[in-house]
Write a protein that holds these residues in place. Structure first.
Motif, mmCIF file in Angstrom:
data_model
loop_
_atom_site.group_PDB
_atom_site.id
_atom_site.type_symbol
_atom_site.label_atom_id
_atom_site.label_comp_id
_atom_site.label_asym_id
_atom_site.label_seq_id
_atom_site.Cartn_x
_atom_site.Cartn_y
_atom_site.Cartn_z
ATOM 1 N N MET A 53 0.838 -1.203 0.000
ATOM 2 C CA MET A 53 0.000 0.000 0.000
ATOM 3 C C MET A 53 0.875 1.256 0.000
ATOM 4 N N LYS A 54 2.012 1.194 0.686
ATOM 5 C CA LYS A 54 2.934 2.343 0.680
ATOM 6 C C LYS A 54 3.551 2.512 -0.705
ATOM 7 N N LYS A 55 3.980 1.407 -1.318
ATOM 8 C CA LYS A 55 4.562 1.479 -2.661
ATOM 9 C C LYS A 55 3.553 2.002 -3.671
ATOM 10 N N ASP A 56 2.274 1.683 -3.463
ATOM 11 C CA ASP A 56 1.210 2.147 -4.364
ATOM 12 C C ASP A 56 0.771 3.580 -4.064
ATOM 13 N N GLY A 57 1.365 4.187 -3.035
ATOM 14 C CA GLY A 57 1.040 5.576 -2.713
ATOM 15 C C GLY A 57 -0.274 5.764 -1.969
ATOM 16 N N LEU A 58 -0.775 4.699 -1.351
ATOM 17 C CA LEU A 58 -2.042 4.792 -0.621
ATOM 18 C C LEU A 58 -1.837 5.260 0.814
ATOM 19 N N VAL A 59 -0.652 5.006 1.353
ATOM 20 C CA VAL A 59 -0.330 5.424 2.718
ATOM 21 C C VAL A 59 1.082 6.005 2.750
ATOM 22 N N THR A 60 1.335 6.813 3.771
ATOM 23 C CA THR A 60 2.687 7.274 4.074
ATOM 24 C C THR A 60 3.004 6.815 5.492
ATOM 25 N N THR A 61 4.289 6.825 5.825
ATOM 26 C CA THR A 61 4.679 6.399 7.171
ATOM 27 C C THR A 61 5.617 7.418 7.789
ATOM 28 N N VAL A 62 5.666 7.401 9.106
ATOM 29 C CA VAL A 62 6.623 8.206 9.858
ATOM 30 C C VAL A 62 7.053 7.382 11.072
ATOM 31 N N GLN A 63 8.343 7.410 11.351
ATOM 32 C CA GLN A 63 8.885 6.708 12.518
ATOM 33 C C GLN A 63 8.811 7.642 13.718
ATOM 34 N N LYS A 64 8.360 7.108 14.844
ATOM 35 C CA LYS A 64 8.269 7.911 16.062
ATOM 36 C C LYS A 64 8.873 7.152 17.237
ATOM 37 N N GLU A 65 9.505 7.928 18.112
ATOM 38 C CA GLU A 65 10.046 7.363 19.342
ATOM 39 C C GLU A 65 8.895 6.943 20.248
ATOM 40 N N MET A 66 9.119 5.905 21.019
ATOM 41 C CA MET A 66 8.142 5.474 22.016
ATOM 42 C C MET A 66 8.372 6.268 23.294
ATOM 43 N N PRO A 67 7.297 6.712 23.944
ATOM 44 C CA PRO A 67 7.476 7.431 25.216
ATOM 45 C C PRO A 67 8.197 6.582 26.267
ATOM 46 N N SER A 68 8.021 5.267 26.175
ATOM 47 C CA SER A 68 8.654 4.373 27.148
ATOM 48 C C SER A 68 10.129 4.119 26.835
ATOM 49 N N GLY A 69 10.600 4.628 25.702
ATOM 50 C CA GLY A 69 12.003 4.437 25.335
ATOM 51 C C GLY A 69 12.251 3.189 24.518
ATOM 52 N N GLY A 70 11.241 2.475 24.138
ATOM 53 C CA GLY A 70 11.400 1.258 23.342
ATOM 54 C C GLY A 70 11.772 1.595 21.910
ATOM 55 N N PRO A 71 11.775 0.580 21.055
ATOM 56 C CA PRO A 71 12.103 0.823 19.643
ATOM 57 C C PRO A 71 11.070 1.729 18.975
ATOM 58 N N LYS A 72 11.521 2.441 17.934
ATOM 59 C CA LYS A 72 10.619 3.346 17.215
ATOM 60 C C LYS A 72 9.494 2.550 16.573
ATOM 61 N N ARG A 73 8.347 3.220 16.448
ATOM 62 C CA ARG A 73 7.205 2.624 15.761
ATOM 63 C C ARG A 73 6.972 3.344 14.447
ATOM 64 N N LYS A 74 6.471 2.586 13.483
ATOM 65 C CA LYS A 74 6.123 3.157 12.186
ATOM 66 C C LYS A 74 4.618 3.435 12.182
ATOM 67 N N TYR A 75 4.283 4.722 12.067
ATOM 68 C CA TYR A 75 2.880 5.133 12.036
ATOM 69 C C TYR A 75 2.439 5.371 10.598
ATOM 70 N N TYR A 76 1.214 4.977 10.312
ATOM 71 C CA TYR A 76 0.667 5.066 8.955
ATOM 72 C C TYR A 76 -0.378 6.166 8.853
ATOM 73 N N HIS A 77 -0.350 6.845 7.719
ATOM 74 C CA HIS A 77 -1.316 7.893 7.396
ATOM 75 C C HIS A 77 -1.865 7.626 6.007
ATOM 76 N N LEU A 78 -3.113 7.988 5.800
ATOM 77 C CA LEU A 78 -3.730 7.834 4.484
ATOM 78 C C LEU A 78 -3.342 9.009 3.588
ATOM 79 N N THR A 79 -3.051 8.735 2.334
ATOM 80 C CA THR A 79 -2.802 9.788 1.344
ATOM 81 C C THR A 79 -4.130 10.103 0.644
ATOM 82 N N PRO A 80 -4.193 11.165 -0.144
ATOM 83 C CA PRO A 80 -5.411 11.407 -0.928
ATOM 84 C C PRO A 80 -5.743 10.217 -1.837
#
Length: 109
Positions: A53-80
């Protein structure tokens, strides 16, 4: 036909719907699917789909730090384009489910 085969055809639309409601990450999507009765969905089935879905341009992602200090998470957003695909899925799903329901109800008579 097994439930998993049926699910393959609708999983992308379900993920687009979940992502359309706000920023989310993979495991959270699995939990939301389970809350709606999709208990058979595993991580191994959604991550390749999210990648496509990301390759098809349906979603974008952003990496975010965890408040607990764990590994980063990849968050998904819908594109137009993803929003447009979701709207098209809804139309196709309504048409398909109406037809299947009509056929099944007719056979029960």
């Amino acid at each position: 036909m097994s439930s998993s085969q049926l699910l393959k055809g609708v999983l992308e639309g379900c993920l687009l719907s979940i992502i359309s409601k706000g920023e989310t990450y993979g495991y959270e999507m699995i939990e939301k699917l389970a809350q709606h009765g999709f208990t058979m969905v595993k991580e191994g089935s959604i991550y390749p789909l999210l990648l496509r879905m990301k390759k098809d341009g349906l979603v974008t992602t952003v990496q975010k730090e965890m408040p607990s200090g764990g590994p980063k998470r990849k968050y998904y957003h819908l594109t137009p384009a993803g929003q447009e695909e979701l709207e098209q899925f809804k139309v196709r799903w309504r048409d398909m489910s109406t037809s299947v329901n009509r056929l099944m109800e007719e056979e029960e008579k």
